[in-house]
Write a protein that holds these residues in place. Structure first.
Motif, PDB file in Angstrom:
ATOM      1  N   LYS A  83       2.826  -9.323   4.860  1.00 31.24           N
ATOM      2  CA  LYS A  83       3.833  -9.142   3.815  1.00 31.24           C
ATOM      3  C   LYS A  83       3.350  -9.690   2.480  1.00 31.24           C
ATOM      4  CE  LYS A  83       8.708 -10.030   2.819  1.00 31.24           C
ATOM      5  NZ  LYS A  83       9.979 -10.619   3.329  1.00 31.24           N
ATOM      6  N   ARG A  84       2.720 -10.862   2.502  1.00 28.70           N
ATOM      7  CA  ARG A  84       2.231 -11.450   1.257  1.00 28.70           C
ATOM      8  C   ARG A  84       1.173 -10.568   0.600  1.00 28.70           C
ATOM      9  NH1 ARG A  84       1.521 -16.152   3.037  1.00 28.70           N
ATOM     10  NH2 ARG A  84      -0.664 -16.012   3.651  1.00 28.70           N
ATOM     11  N   ASN A  85       0.245 -10.064   1.397  1.00 28.97           N
ATOM     12  CA  ASN A  85      -0.811  -9.213   0.843  1.00 28.97           C
ATOM     13  C   ASN A  85      -0.275  -7.839   0.437  1.00 28.97           C
ATOM     14  OD1 ASN A  85      -3.504 -10.698   1.113  1.00 28.97           O
ATOM     15  ND2 ASN A  85      -2.618 -10.996   3.126  1.00 28.97           N
ATOM     16  N   ALA A  86       0.737  -7.347   1.136  1.00 26.30           N
ATOM     17  CA  ALA A  86       1.342  -6.067   0.760  1.00 26.30           C
ATOM     18  C   ALA A  86       2.019  -6.165  -0.601  1.00 26.30           C
ATOM     19  CB  ALA A  86       2.345  -5.622   1.812  1.00 26.30           C
ATOM     20  N   LYS A  87       2.660  -7.299  -0.885  1.00 32.06           N
ATOM     21  CA  LYS A  87       3.282  -7.496  -2.197  1.00 32.06           C
ATOM     22  C   LYS A  87       2.231  -7.496  -3.300  1.00 32.06           C
ATOM     23  CE  LYS A  87       7.475 -10.079  -1.027  1.00 32.06           C
ATOM     24  NZ  LYS A  87       8.196 -11.378  -1.183  1.00 32.06           N
ATOM     25  N   GLU A  88       1.131  -8.194  -3.068  1.00 26.55           N
ATOM     26  CA  GLU A  88       0.076  -8.236  -4.080  1.00 26.55           C
ATOM     27  C   GLU A  88      -0.539  -6.852  -4.278  1.00 26.55           C
ATOM     28  OE1 GLU A  88      -0.577 -10.669  -5.972  1.00 26.55           O
ATOM     29  OE2 GLU A  88       0.700 -12.151  -4.995  1.00 26.55           O
ATOM     30  N   ILE A 132     -12.323  -1.393 -16.773  1.00 31.64           N
ATOM     31  CA  ILE A 132     -11.021  -2.055 -16.653  1.00 31.64           C
ATOM     32  C   ILE A 132     -10.232  -1.461 -15.492  1.00 31.64           C
ATOM     33  CG2 ILE A 132      -8.811  -2.432 -17.797  1.00 31.64           C
ATOM     34  CD1 ILE A 132     -10.290  -2.568 -20.428  1.00 31.64           C
ATOM     35  N   PHE A 133     -10.241  -0.113 -15.423  1.00 32.90           N
ATOM     36  CA  PHE A 133      -9.532   0.563 -14.332  1.00 32.90           C
ATOM     37  C   PHE A 133     -10.125   0.158 -12.985  1.00 32.90           C
ATOM     38  CE2 PHE A 133      -8.831   4.173 -11.473  1.00 32.90           C
ATOM     39  CZ  PHE A 133      -7.465   4.326 -11.575  1.00 32.90           C
ATOM     40  N   GLY A 134     -11.455   0.116 -12.925  1.00 33.96           N
ATOM     41  CA  GLY A 134     -12.117  -0.265 -11.685  1.00 33.96           C
ATOM     42  C   GLY A 134     -11.788  -1.680 -11.258  1.00 33.96           C
ATOM     43  N   GLY A 135     -11.582  -2.565 -12.237  1.00 38.17           N
ATOM     44  CA  GLY A 135     -11.209  -3.941 -11.898  1.00 38.17           C
ATOM     45  C   GLY A 135      -9.873  -4.018 -11.201  1.00 38.17           C
ATOM     46  N   HIS A 136      -8.898  -3.247 -11.684  1.00 35.91           N
ATOM     47  CA  HIS A 136      -7.580  -3.241 -11.040  1.00 35.91           C
ATOM     48  C   HIS A 136      -7.641  -2.550  -9.675  1.00 35.91           C
ATOM     49  CE1 HIS A 136      -5.311  -4.970 -14.337  1.00 35.91           C
ATOM     50  NE2 HIS A 136      -5.917  -4.145 -15.182  1.00 35.91           N
ATOM     51  N   VAL A 137      -8.458  -1.486  -9.573  1.00 33.57           N
ATOM     52  CA  VAL A 137      -8.626  -0.818  -8.278  1.00 33.57           C
ATOM     53  C   VAL A 137      -9.238  -1.782  -7.268  1.00 33.57           C
ATOM     54  CG1 VAL A 137      -9.851   1.012  -7.054  1.00 33.57           C
ATOM     55  CG2 VAL A 137      -8.765   1.502  -9.241  1.00 33.57           C
ATOM     56  N   ARG A 166      -8.855  -5.297  -2.633  1.00 36.27           N
ATOM     57  CA  ARG A 166      -9.019  -6.612  -2.018  1.00 36.27           C
ATOM     58  C   ARG A 166      -7.777  -7.019  -1.229  1.00 36.27           C
ATOM     59  NH1 ARG A 166     -10.534  -8.808  -6.134  1.00 36.27           N
ATOM     60  NH2 ARG A 166      -8.684  -9.856  -6.939  1.00 36.27           N
ATOM     61  N   PHE A 167      -6.623  -6.838  -1.844  1.00 34.23           N
ATOM     62  CA  PHE A 167      -5.387  -7.188  -1.139  1.00 34.23           C
ATOM     63  C   PHE A 167      -5.121  -6.223   0.012  1.00 34.23           C
ATOM     64  CE2 PHE A 167      -4.371  -9.175  -5.338  1.00 34.23           C
ATOM     65  CZ  PHE A 167      -4.317 -10.477  -4.873  1.00 34.23           C
ATOM     66  N   GLY A 183      -5.189  -5.058   5.844  1.00 35.23           N
ATOM     67  CA  GLY A 183      -5.807  -4.285   6.918  1.00 35.23           C
ATOM     68  C   GLY A 183      -6.542  -5.156   7.908  1.00 35.23           C
ATOM     69  N   ARG A 184      -7.188  -6.216   7.409  1.00 35.03           N
ATOM     70  CA  ARG A 184      -7.917  -7.123   8.293  1.00 35.03           C
ATOM     71  C   ARG A 184      -6.953  -7.853   9.223  1.00 35.03           C
ATOM     72  NH1 ARG A 184      -9.931 -10.239   4.674  1.00 35.03           N
ATOM     73  NH2 ARG A 184     -11.613  -8.774   4.157  1.00 35.03           N
ATOM     74  N   ARG A 185      -5.832  -8.291   8.658  1.00 35.66           N
ATOM     75  CA  ARG A 185      -4.827  -8.938   9.497  1.00 35.66           C
ATOM     76  C   ARG A 185      -4.288  -7.962  10.545  1.00 35.66           C
ATOM     77  NH1 ARG A 185      -5.791 -14.208   9.074  1.00 35.66           N
ATOM     78  NH2 ARG A 185      -5.577 -14.992   6.938  1.00 35.66           N
ATOM     79  N   GLN A 186      -4.099  -6.709  10.120  1.00 41.65           N
ATOM     80  CA  GLN A 186      -3.642  -5.686  11.053  1.00 41.65           C
ATOM     81  C   GLN A 186      -4.662  -5.470  12.167  1.00 41.65           C
ATOM     82  OE1 GLN A 186      -0.760  -3.999  11.008  1.00 41.65           O
ATOM     83  NE2 GLN A 186      -1.277  -2.754  12.790  1.00 41.65           N
ATOM     84  N   ALA A 187      -5.954  -5.434  11.784  1.00 41.77           N
ATOM     85  CA  ALA A 187      -7.017  -5.238  12.771  1.00 41.77           C
ATOM     86  C   ALA A 187      -7.110  -6.419  13.736  1.00 41.77           C
ATOM     87  CB  ALA A 187      -8.355  -5.045  12.051  1.00 41.77           C
ATOM     88  N   GLU A 188      -6.819  -7.617  13.258  1.00 41.48           N
ATOM     89  CA  GLU A 188      -6.837  -8.788  14.134  1.00 41.48           C
ATOM     90  C   GLU A 188      -5.640  -8.789  15.083  1.00 41.48           C
ATOM     91  OE1 GLU A 188      -6.799 -12.010  11.415  1.00 41.48           O
ATOM     92  OE2 GLU A 188      -8.894 -11.762  10.788  1.00 41.48           O
ATOM     93  N   PHE A 189      -4.534  -8.276  14.589  1.00 38.21           N
ATOM     94  CA  PHE A 189      -3.292  -8.351  15.355  1.00 38.21           C
ATOM     95  C   PHE A 189      -3.357  -7.529  16.645  1.00 38.21           C
ATOM     96  CE2 PHE A 189       0.972  -6.864  16.387  1.00 38.21           C
ATOM     97  CZ  PHE A 189       1.679  -8.047  16.415  1.00 38.21           C
TER      98      PHE A 189
END
Length: 637
Positions: free
Chosen positions: A209-214, A248-253, A258-259, A264-270
């Motif tokens: 949830k925290r990473n989804a918000k970010e 600049i666009f690439g930085g936001h992408v 990253r988030f 996804g990593r947490r999902q893969a661990e779960f």
């Protein structure tokens, strides 16, 4: 999130309730689908007849198809009758599950689409009703992302996840209840992994949830940067800033990626953790359950499971339920991301809904006419955009009905700000603005703004036809009225020469038109509006000589019989204005006619001298008949 959905699901709550109730039926059919295994295995292996209430008559009917030879003492029903009964039970439960799934998914699709459409309409309407002060503080891409992307996130939750989320929870509860009813001692033993499963779900839900918000916040930044870059594509190309904008666009992408990767990593661990815990649970069921079914008792602390208290059929049911535990856990893990994303989206949307709209109009307090005369007055007006930083300082000003009044001064002196208080785009901190002696705050917004026409410095056109762009809020205007307004604005001939004429399409923001053509369409729009008060905000700025001549001719028609406020930096065009006010740092430095101010050697005379020092000579624009100079807002000296 639940409160948000409940509030916006008005009119569909009954459908949602029906879908929720059907979830109980669907879960019951799933949970009971393991019992045919128990019935068949108990009959074949342990020679036990099924004991299901109200089904004896059906088993007796099936007994006609089976031989009774080989039945042991106490057996009533034949093997074939139990097999047919078990197969029928499979079929009925499967049909129930299929029908319920169809109804639930249909309801979810209808509710999800309707909710998405309703949210978009309400959100867009609310954004339109917010004050101009709020809009100038926002990033366009961020607002667009909330209207489009964030609403889609909520729509996905309702359409794809709401039923599955409830079904998953009910499945877990149903499995646990049935297992306790069959053998509570063995259920307690086989559920030893439940605390670990609960802790795993709790922790991973928070992380995702925290990473989804970010990630949702980063998506808004991506939309903002993309919107700004595409809007300014000409400037980007002119200054070869493509790589800079892409960086600049690439930085936001990259930030969103990253988030997103963290989630996804947490999902893969779960998922592997759930699989591992379920596997451990299966090992316990197979080994200890087989030991007990073979005729041995088992004691663990206070818990004692008697020998032979489990049959092969019961053991099979427990194994089946152990596997069924994985599916709702897996679905809940996926729905965690969906629900977290939707919750973040709901929070971002609610932030806009929580913003107060413009001060509501009060028609019950207004008993005056719908059309004003046009007498304007500012009384000791103080206003600013930032707290403790006023732009206007005690401005007092009166403009007579039907007169033309010019506001001049250096950039930032408060000219445009003063005109924005008239249609109540902003509220003064102190003092009052009146029209015909009535405070503008007493007018309903619709009546007030219908009495004011604005021709801005750079006309804004919308995608659609020329006719639509001239008519705008006068959709009931006839073709003759639209064409007459275009003729007065000197744009009719240009439109008539186009393929399709007035039904020709205008590209986004009028990109297929020159600045002068866009300005004359804006003038035609104001002519058709026929408002008694007219605000001209630098209407000829950045126009070439030919375009300026055409616009001035159009303005000459537009200003007749109206109260006109002109904002202009070209002082030489103000010769026929009735009165001029010079603003300096938010205060009126001097007022008078063109000739009076020219003779005073004050701020106006100095600005005029500065402009004339760079002029090669007087400019004369031909009139509409080509015989003489234009007689609107131009100095004849």
């Amino acid at each position: 999130m639940i409160r948000f959905l409940y509030r916006h699901l008005q009119g569909h709550r009954l459908l949602v309730l029906v879908a929720a109730l059907l979830s109980f039926v669907a879960v019951a059919s799933d949970v009971l689908s393991a019992f045919p295994f128990k019935i068949i295995l108990d009959k074949i292996v342990n020679h036990r007849d099924p004991a299901i209430p109200f089904t004896g008559w059906l088993l007796s009917y099936f007994d006609h198809f089976g031989a009774r030879g080989g039945l042991t003492t106490g057996e009533v029903h034949t093997d074939l009758s139990v097999l047919l009964f078990g197969g029928l039970m499979f079929l009925v439960l499967g049909l129930i599950g299929a029908v319920v799934a169809f109804v639930q998914l249909s309801i979810a699709a209808v509710v999800g689409q309707d909710l998405g459409a309703r949210l978009r309409k309400r959100l867009f309407a609310h954004v339109e009703d917010l004050s101009l002060d709020w809009h100038v503080r926002q990033q366009v891409g961020e607002v667009v992302q909330r209207i489009s992307g964030n609403v889609t996130d909520i729509e996905k939750l309702v359409a794809d996840g709401l039923v599955d989320l409830l079904s998953g929870i009910l499945t877990l509860a149903g499995i646990l209840i049935v297992m306790l009813m069959i053998n509570w001692q063995f259920t307690v033993l086989s559920m030893c992994i439940a605390p670990a499963l609960f802790l795993t779900v709790l922790l991973y839900t928070r992380w995702v949830k925290r990473n989804a918000k970010e990630a949702a916040r980063a998506a808004g930044q991506i939309a903002r940067v993309a919107n700004a870059a595409i809007t300014a594509i000409v400037e980007l190309k002119a200054f070869t800033l493509e790589r800079w904008a892409a960086r600049i666009f690439g930085g936001h992408v990259a930030q969103q990626r990253r988030f997103g990767l963290r989630a996804g990593r947490r999902q893969a661990e779960f998922n592997p953790l759930v699989i591992l815990l379920i596997t451990v649970n299966n090992v316990v069921i197979i080994t200890l359950g087989g030991w007990i079914a073979a005729g041995h008792s088992y004691t663990l602390g206070f818990l004692t499971i008697p020998a032979a208290s489990l049959t092969v059929g019961t053991l099979t049911v427990f194994l089946t339920y152990s596997k069924l535990l994985y599916r709702p856990m897996r679905d809940l893990s996926k729905l965690t991301v969906l629900a977290s994303t939707a919750a973040a989206a709901a929070g971002r949307i609610q932030e806009i809904f929580d913003q107060p709209t413009e001060e509501p109009s009060r028609p019950e307090r207004y008993t005056g006419p719908a059309r004003v005369h046009g007498a304007i007055a500012y009384h000791d007006v103080v206003f600013g955009y930032e707290p403790n930083r006023p732009v206007l300082h005690g401005v007092d000003l009166e403009i007579r009905v039907g007169s033309s009044f010019a506001l001049v001064g250096l950039s930032g002196s408060g000219k445009t700000t003063l005109t924005r208080l008239l249609p109540r785009f902003y509220q003064p901190w102190q003092g009052t603005v009146t029209v015909d002696g009535v405070d503008v705050r007493e007018y309903p917004l619709g009546i007030l703004r219908n009495n004011i026409a604005i021709v801005p410095e750079d006309a804004v056109l919308f995608e659609g036809t020329f006719r639509d762009n001239i008519a705008l809020d006068h959709s009931d205007a006839t073709d003759d009225q639209v064409m007459d307004a275009a003729r007065q604005a000197h744009i009719h001939d240009t439109i008539a020469r186009l393929p399709g004429g007035y039904h020709a399409e205008i590209r986004e923001q009028g990109k297929n038109l020159s600045r002068g053509q866009r300005q004359r369409i804006a003038i035609a729009r104001a002519i058709l509006r026929d408002a008694p008060i007219l605000i001209l905000d630098e209407p000829t700025t950045n126009l070439d000589v030919e375009a300026e001549a055409e616009v001035l001719r159009a303005l000459e028609r537009l200003t007749q019989g109206r109260t006109v406020i002109v904002i202009s930096h070209r002082l030489s065009t103000l010769g026929h204005v009735d009165e001029i006010a010079v603003l300096q740092a938010g205060r009126i430095a001097e007022r008078g006619t063109y000739r009076q101010l020219q003779a005073r050697d004050g701020p106006f005379a100095r600005m005029l001298a500065d402009q004339e020092s760079y002029a090669p000579g007087p400019m004369s624009l031909p009139s509409s008949d080509g015989t003489g100079p234009v007689q609107f807002l131009r100095d004849e000296t």
